[in-house]
Design a protein around this motif. Structure first.
Motif, short mmCIF file in Angstrom:
data_model
loop_
_atom_site.label_atom_id
_atom_site.label_comp_id
_atom_site.label_asym_id
_atom_site.label_seq_id
_atom_site.Cartn_x
_atom_site.Cartn_y
_atom_site.Cartn_z
N UNK A 1 0.85 -1.10 0.01
CA UNK A 1 0.05 -0.09 0.07
C UNK A 1 0.93 1.34 0.07
N UNK A 2 0.55 2.27 -0.80
CA UNK A 2 1.21 3.38 -1.02
C UNK A 2 0.34 4.56 -1.16
N UNK A 3 0.92 5.87 -0.70
CA UNK A 3 0.05 7.14 -0.68
C UNK A 3 -0.03 7.00 -2.10
N UNK A 4 -0.90 8.21 -2.44
CA UNK A 4 -1.32 8.54 -4.04
C UNK A 4 0.18 8.87 -4.47
N UNK A 5 0.49 9.79 -3.62
CA UNK A 5 1.90 10.37 -4.21
C UNK A 5 3.08 9.57 -4.38
N UNK A 6 3.34 8.65 -3.31
CA UNK A 6 4.13 7.67 -3.40
C UNK A 6 3.83 6.42 -4.55
N UNK A 7 2.92 6.37 -4.91
CA UNK A 7 2.27 5.54 -5.97
C UNK A 7 2.75 6.21 -7.40
N UNK A 8 2.69 7.39 -7.72
CA UNK A 8 3.00 7.92 -8.91
C UNK A 8 4.50 8.19 -8.77
N UNK A 9 5.07 8.00 -7.77
CA UNK A 9 6.57 8.18 -7.83
C UNK A 9 7.26 6.91 -7.88
N UNK A 10 6.65 5.65 -7.85
CA UNK A 10 7.35 4.40 -8.08
C UNK A 10 8.13 4.41 -9.43
N UNK A 11 7.65 4.90 -10.32
CA UNK A 11 8.74 4.68 -11.85
C UNK A 11 9.97 5.39 -11.58
N UNK A 12 9.98 6.39 -10.64
CA UNK A 12 11.27 7.09 -10.66
C UNK A 12 12.27 6.24 -9.59
N UNK A 13 11.95 5.03 -9.24
CA UNK A 13 12.68 4.43 -8.54
C UNK A 13 13.85 3.43 -9.51
N UNK A 14 15.16 3.37 -8.96
CA UNK A 14 16.18 2.74 -9.85
C UNK A 14 15.67 1.14 -10.21
N UNK A 15 16.07 1.08 -11.44
CA UNK A 15 15.68 -0.34 -11.99
C UNK A 15 14.16 -0.40 -12.53
N UNK A 16 13.61 0.54 -12.25
CA UNK A 16 11.88 0.53 -12.68
C UNK A 16 12.07 0.32 -14.45
N UNK A 17 11.08 -0.42 -14.76
CA UNK A 17 10.95 -0.50 -16.59
C UNK A 17 11.95 -1.26 -16.98
N UNK A 18 12.99 -1.71 -16.19
CA UNK A 18 13.82 -2.86 -16.79
C UNK A 18 13.85 -4.08 -15.80
#
Length: 540
Positions: free
Chosen positions: A328-345
């Motif tokens: 479970x993430x806050x709404x802002x934390x949720x949309x911030x997930x793709x900024x994490x290292x390794x996301x998308x790969x």
């Protein structure tokens, strides 16, 4: 990505009492309060969307974030002239990050002063120190030009403080008056409600995500069970079981039991903290839907689908690895997930859209759309107040504007360089631009979606936001004020949540919940209800 999302999550723990003398006020204010600047109903600031670069995925007044697939090639000017008058501006703001180089050695800070026509002299506090610093300043009587006020679960007696020490901004920003400050007019109405008390607007809000908590899952994990959705609660629990293999070191859910109950509450179409009917409020603890959500969490726990260590501190990495399928993430934390290292790969995210337990639709409980507001000291006269509002208008510059570009990336060749049409911070910029994060807690751009090179991710999150908004419900107490809620609400709720953790994990029976709720009511819950109802009644 705007504010430091990790920092804001810590603000839920802020609790402090503001000592104010020589003033008296009671009740609360709302967008419909009968105590506007001229004695009539308060007109909320007119919403005028930013006329800048057209987003690839449009936003709206209800909180849908605009999405951009490419960085705007030609940012537009959103501020016509230098807003400042050459004076020094004092301020108290929040900051919990790396040490910011002082102004004398910070070229970016110096350039901010130049472009805004002021000299910023800011004091800051972090999660533990902010309430103390805020109280010390208030008690000393030397209110700074800008005072950032934490959300409702933070500082107390804010209505009294505002009446005594802040400028009533109602005549400056209500209705069409806000058009004098175009970037502030770009704030949606729900965002402004953070600054409304006693029928007046007491500050400039800090925009934040409209979306409440969401279950964010590892897409690969959920694809193996035909997606993060179901038609019934039992079907969803069955998927939890399929994703769980303790011997292989895999579990469906993070061990955040209270958050799980909140998500399941939406499946049963539970209320957003309070339900308002005929002027009377019912708290979620008093509803059958919330009891059903607890029962669902108990079933999930008994099935062994929660990660076994409730003290885990690296749940995000577990989700990325597929060890845990959802958190479970806050709404802002949720949309911030793709900024994490390794996301998308290494991995991608999927979002849970609450379904209805009976075959209908579920609900999504919205957040505030802001993180507090910045009050302006009433030691400033009308001329100075207008200047300070213009400074905040500059800080509120939206994504796609020249001012936003500068505030976030500084000067080309010094704080950033352009690579493949997008700005990249230099080593010097990474250090100096930390000052910008101090400014963002006074006010900032509304939220937006931009993930370089991740078009499908941007589209997926934008679509999920649309789906959540279709079933969304705001809290009926937004814009209303209860001193008891600010003073005791967090501690009262924490006691109930402690019980819920015990009930879900089998340490206490569900039959105890009724007595726990009665203790919440007698301990202050009923008084909170009464104060909110009085505020709602005043609004007409």
């Amino acid at each position: 990505m705007n504010l430091n999302r990790r920092s804001f999550l810590g603000l839920a723990g802020l609790t402090a009492a503001v000592a104010v003398t020589g003033c008296s006020t009671s009740g609360g204010g709302t967008a419909g309060s009968k105590a506007g600047a001229a004695g009539g109903p308060l007109k909320m600031p007119t919403y005028v969307p930013f006329a800048g670069p057209t987003p690839d995925l449009p936003g709206n007044a209800q909180g849908l974030d605009p999405g951009f697939l490419k960085f705007p090639a030609s940012p537009v000017k959103s501020v016509k002239a230098v807003p400042g008058d050459g004076s020094t501006i004092t301020g108290l703001t929040y900051y919990d990050g790396p040490i910011v180089p002082q102004m004398s050695g910070n070229a970016f800070w110096q350039e901010v002063n130049k472009r805004l026509g002021v000299t910023f002299n800011l004091d800051t506090g972090n999660d533990e120190g902010y309430p103390t610093k805020f109280n010390t300043i208030v008690a000393g009587g030397e209110i700074k030009d800008f005072m950032w006020v934490a959300p409702n679960q933070g500082l107390t007696k804010i209505a009294q403080l505002a009446e005594a020490k802040f400028v009533d901004l109602t005549p400056f920003v209500s209705g069409d008056a806000v058009k004098e400050y175009p970037n502030l007019a770009n704030f949606q109405e729900m965002t402004w409600q953070a600054a409304v008390m006693n029928g007046k607007i007491w500050g400039v809000p800090v925009p934040y995500s409209f979306f409440g908590q969401v279950y964010a899952g590892n897409k690969k994990s959920w694809d193996s069970v035909d997606g993060f959705t179901a038609k019934t609660p039992d079907e969803l629990i069955e998927k939890f079981k399929q994703l769980t293999d303790a011997k292989a070191g895999r579990w469906a859910l993070e061990p955040a039991y209270v958050n799980a109950v909140a998500q399941f509450n939406q499946i049963f179409r539970g209320v957003n903290t309070w339900k308002l009917e005929g002027g009377k409020l019912t708290h979620m603890f008093e509803t059958q839907e919330y009891v059903s959500a607890i029962e669902m969490a108990i079933k999930a726990f008994q099935a062994g689908v929660f990660y076994p260590d409730p003290k885990i501190t690296d749940i995000a990495s577990k989700v990325a690895q597929g060890t845990v399928a959802a958190q479970v993430l806050s709404g802002a934390g949720w949309v911030g997930v793709p900024n994490q290292p390794g996301y998308g790969t290494a991995w991608e995210m999927t979002t849970f859209i609450p379904f209805g337990h009976d075959g209908g639709k579920g609900v999504h409980n919205l957040a505030r759309g802001s993180v507090g507001f910045t009050g302006i000291s009433n030691k400033n006269d009308e001329k100075k107040t207008k200047m300070l509002l213009k400074v905040l208008d500059y800080l509120a510059a939206p994504f796609g504007s020249e001012e936003w570009f500068f505030l976030n990336y500084g000067v080309a060749g010094t704080q950033h360089k352009m690579e493949k049409g997008a700005p990249v911070k230099t080593k010097e910029g990474e250090t100096q631009l930390a000052f910008s994060n101090q400014l963002k807690f006074m006010t900032q751009s509304p939220e937006f979606l931009y993930y370089p090179g991740m078009d499908e991710t941007t589209k997926a999150i934008h679509t999920a936001q649309q789906q959540l908004l279709e079933i969304s419900q705001p809290s009926p107490i937004l814009g209303h004020y209860s001193e008891t809620n600010i003073d005791k609400g967090q501690s009262l709720t924490s006691k109930v949540y402690e019980y819920i953790e015990d009930a879900v994990t089998g340490r206490r029976p569900l039959t105890d919940f009724k007595s726990v709720v009665e203790e919440w009511k007698s301990g202050g819950g009923d008084k909170i209800r009464k104060e909110f109802e009085e505020s709602i009644a005043k609004a007409g």
